[in-house]
Design a protein around this motif. Structure first.
Motif, PDB file in Angstrom:
ATOM      1  N   LEU A  47      -7.960   2.402  -3.751  1.00  0.00           N
ATOM      2  CA  LEU A  47      -8.281   1.991  -2.370  1.00  0.00           C
ATOM      3  C   LEU A  47      -9.309   0.862  -2.412  1.00  0.00           C
ATOM      4  O   LEU A  47     -10.385   1.024  -2.992  1.00  0.00           O
ATOM      5  N   LYS A  99      -3.637   6.978 -10.458  1.00  0.00           N
ATOM      6  CA  LYS A  99      -4.718   6.813  -9.479  1.00  0.00           C
ATOM      7  C   LYS A  99      -4.243   5.992  -8.267  1.00  0.00           C
ATOM      8  O   LYS A  99      -3.331   5.169  -8.375  1.00  0.00           O
ATOM      9  N   LEU A 100      -4.906   6.212  -7.133  1.00  0.00           N
ATOM     10  CA  LEU A 100      -4.607   5.459  -5.908  1.00  0.00           C
ATOM     11  C   LEU A 100      -5.791   4.521  -5.633  1.00  0.00           C
ATOM     12  O   LEU A 100      -6.853   4.982  -5.190  1.00  0.00           O
ATOM     13  N   ASN A 115       2.746   6.048  -7.065  1.00  0.00           N
ATOM     14  CA  ASN A 115       1.657   6.426  -7.981  1.00  0.00           C
ATOM     15  C   ASN A 115       1.394   7.928  -7.901  1.00  0.00           C
ATOM     16  O   ASN A 115       1.182   8.586  -8.917  1.00  0.00           O
ATOM     17  N   ALA A 116       1.414   8.468  -6.679  1.00  0.00           N
ATOM     18  CA  ALA A 116       1.175   9.904  -6.525  1.00  0.00           C
ATOM     19  C   ALA A 116       2.267  10.701  -7.254  1.00  0.00           C
ATOM     20  O   ALA A 116       1.962  11.662  -7.970  1.00  0.00           O
ATOM     21  N   PHE A 151       1.264   3.726  -3.254  1.00  0.00           N
ATOM     22  CA  PHE A 151       0.539   4.998  -3.325  1.00  0.00           C
ATOM     23  C   PHE A 151       1.507   6.188  -3.404  1.00  0.00           C
ATOM     24  O   PHE A 151       1.222   7.169  -4.084  1.00  0.00           O
ATOM     25  N   ASN A 156      -6.953   2.768   6.032  1.00  0.00           N
ATOM     26  CA  ASN A 156      -6.247   2.964   4.757  1.00  0.00           C
ATOM     27  C   ASN A 156      -6.556   4.347   4.178  1.00  0.00           C
ATOM     28  O   ASN A 156      -5.714   4.953   3.518  1.00  0.00           O
ATOM     29  N   LYS A 157      -7.769   4.830   4.451  1.00  0.00           N
ATOM     30  CA  LYS A 157      -8.126   6.170   3.970  1.00  0.00           C
ATOM     31  C   LYS A 157      -7.243   7.227   4.664  1.00  0.00           C
ATOM     32  O   LYS A 157      -6.741   8.145   4.017  1.00  0.00           O
ATOM     33  N   ILE A 208      -7.712   9.587  -5.805  1.00  0.00           N
ATOM     34  CA  ILE A 208      -8.250   8.401  -5.111  1.00  0.00           C
ATOM     35  C   ILE A 208      -9.352   7.734  -5.935  1.00  0.00           C
ATOM     36  O   ILE A 208     -10.236   8.400  -6.459  1.00  0.00           O
ATOM     37  N   THR A 243      -3.883   7.128   3.157  1.00  0.00           N
ATOM     38  CA  THR A 243      -3.906   7.708   1.806  1.00  0.00           C
ATOM     39  C   THR A 243      -3.893   9.232   1.861  1.00  0.00           C
ATOM     40  O   THR A 243      -3.138   9.883   1.127  1.00  0.00           O
ATOM     41  N   TYR A 246      -5.145  -4.458 -11.349  1.00  0.00           N
ATOM     42  CA  TYR A 246      -5.842  -3.169 -11.175  1.00  0.00           C
ATOM     43  C   TYR A 246      -6.620  -2.674 -12.379  1.00  0.00           C
ATOM     44  O   TYR A 246      -7.514  -1.834 -12.201  1.00  0.00           O
ATOM     45  N   LEU A 268       0.798  -1.228   0.000  1.00  0.00           N
ATOM     46  CA  LEU A 268       0.000   0.000   0.000  1.00  0.00           C
ATOM     47  C   LEU A 268       0.836   1.286   0.000  1.00  0.00           C
ATOM     48  O   LEU A 268       0.665   2.153  -0.874  1.00  0.00           O
TER      49      LEU A 268
END
Ligand code: NAD
Ligand code: TYD
Length: 342
Positions: A204, A201-202, A195-196, A192, A247-248, A265, A251, A331, A188
């Motif tokens: 979740l 995209k992330l 990716n950021a 993330f 997880n939120k 997200i 993120t 994904y 995770l």
């Protein structure tokens, strides 16, 4: 002291070897690693010329290699494992092989020399299964729910049986989720962060409300050294920071630390059998190993984001290889479905 570190060029192994090389000048380290997709020999290239460090490419399931490498070692720290829950759902066979059979091969060799000091089996809090309330303590029943955690439970049960049956000095640690430098970007936090950086995209899973007990990797390393030096054979120690986050929440912290926007997200189809929460009671490690974690989540995340920013080549070379196929498989459909439902 001579330490055999299996899986030593994966995420935690790399950090552990670096920790030992700087904090235990009288220890020498041999790494045995198969170099699966998750292992990178170059992680430890700074030690190539050290007479305290050697590297052997090999499989812990291969008894011939293990019997060549282990003699002369006082301690074995077994990090070698298949480790990603999503991959275990896709293909459990390699998990049973390395995470159970590999442990047996190591134990069989270890038990040939009764002067050896510690067999440290690195396990996970995931063996307790999903814990909706409270914190797991070491005497709680095991309830692993993914092929990954079930294989890890099998490995540690087998290790403990060698303590009971043969008197092998086995110690088991059950750590919570680690994060930090050198983590393969399928997990995770590094997924993330990177990716950021790439404006991707992330994804979740589910409602983003699953909780994990995040621990900066050097806190895990100090606990493992304490377990080797102060742990009691036949004992199990939980290790974690008690820094629970959904997880939120993780993120949003990553978005802030990378200066990214929340429109990255995407809530995507959940992981099968997704454990809602893990949380461990670490009072035994605190009292018996005199150990405590030192890095809070905000500090650890900033260190991690800075490391991935400064080491773009490390993760970009991973993300441009085998990883692309993996990412597409895991994904693509999820992200397409989530766009459709927006
Ligand atoms: P990782 O996937 O980053 O690294 C695993 C390493 O093991 C790689 O270098 C790989 O090449 C090697 N390996 C795999 N199969 C092998 C085999 N058959 N023989 C020899 N080497 C092999 O994993 P990690 O995150 O560093 O985890 C290390 C250990 O810690 C694992 O046992 C894992 O179950 C445990 N653990 C991890 C976490 C976490 O959050 N990452 C938490 C608790 C416990
Ligand atoms: P992960 O890093 O795979 O560790 P573990 O499954 O061993 O806890 O996942 C941590 C949490 O993040 C877990 O609840 C699953 C979730 N997650 C996502 O929501 N999206 C993702 O792309 C990944 C990899 C994980």
């Amino acid at each position: 002291m001579r330490v055999l570190v299996t899986g030593g060029v994966g995420f935690i192994g790399t950090n552990f070897v670096k920790y030992v090389m700087s904090n235990r000048p009288d220890w020498s380290v041999t790494v045995l690693d198969k170099l699966t997709y998750a292992g990178r020999q170059e992680n430890l290239s700074e030690f190539e010329n050290s007479d305290r460090y050697s590297f052997v490419k090999g499989d812990i399931c291969d008894a011939a290699v293990v019997s060549r490498v282990m003699p002369g070692c006082d301690v074995v720290v077994n990090f070698a494992a298949e480790t990603h829950v999503d991959r275990s759902i896709d293909d459990p066979a390699s998990f049973v092989r390395t995470d159970v059979e590999g442990v047996r091969v190591l134990l069989e060799e270890f038990k040939k020399d009764n002067t050896r000091k510690v067999f440290l089996q690195i396990s996970t809090d995931e063996v307790y299964g999903s814990v909706e309330t409270g914190r797991s303590s070491e005497s709680d029943a095991l309830d692993p729910r993914s092929p990954y955690s079930a294989s890890k439970a099998g490995g540690e049960l087998l290790a403990m049986s060698y303590f009971t049956t043969f008197g092998v000095p086995v110690i088991i640690t059950r750590a919570s989720n680690n994060y930090g430098p050198f983590q393969y970007p399928e997990k995770l936090i590094p997924l993330f962060i990177t990716n950021a950086f790439q404006g991707e995209k992330l994804p979740l899973y589910g409602d983003g409300g699953n909780m994990r007990d995040w621990m900066f990797v050097t806190d895990h390393c100090s606990a493992l050294v304490a377990a080797i030096e102060k742990g009691r054979p036949g004992r199990i120690y939980n290790v974690g920071d008690g820094q629970e986050k959904t997880n939120k929440e993780v993120t949003f912290a990553i978005l802030e630390a990378t200066g990214s926007d929340s429109d990255l997200i995407r809530f995507v189809e959940d992981r099968l059998g997704h454990d809602r929460r893990y949380a461990v009671d670490v009072s035994r490690a605190a009292s018996e190993l005199d150990w405590k974690p030192e890095i809070d989540f905000e500090t650890g995340l900033a260190l991690t984001v800075n490391w991935y920013r400064a080491n773009a080549q490390w993760w970009q070379s991973i993300k441009s290889g085998e990883f692309r196929e993996y990412y597409k498989k895991m994904y693509s459909a999820r992200l397409e479905n989530s766009e459709r439902n927006q």
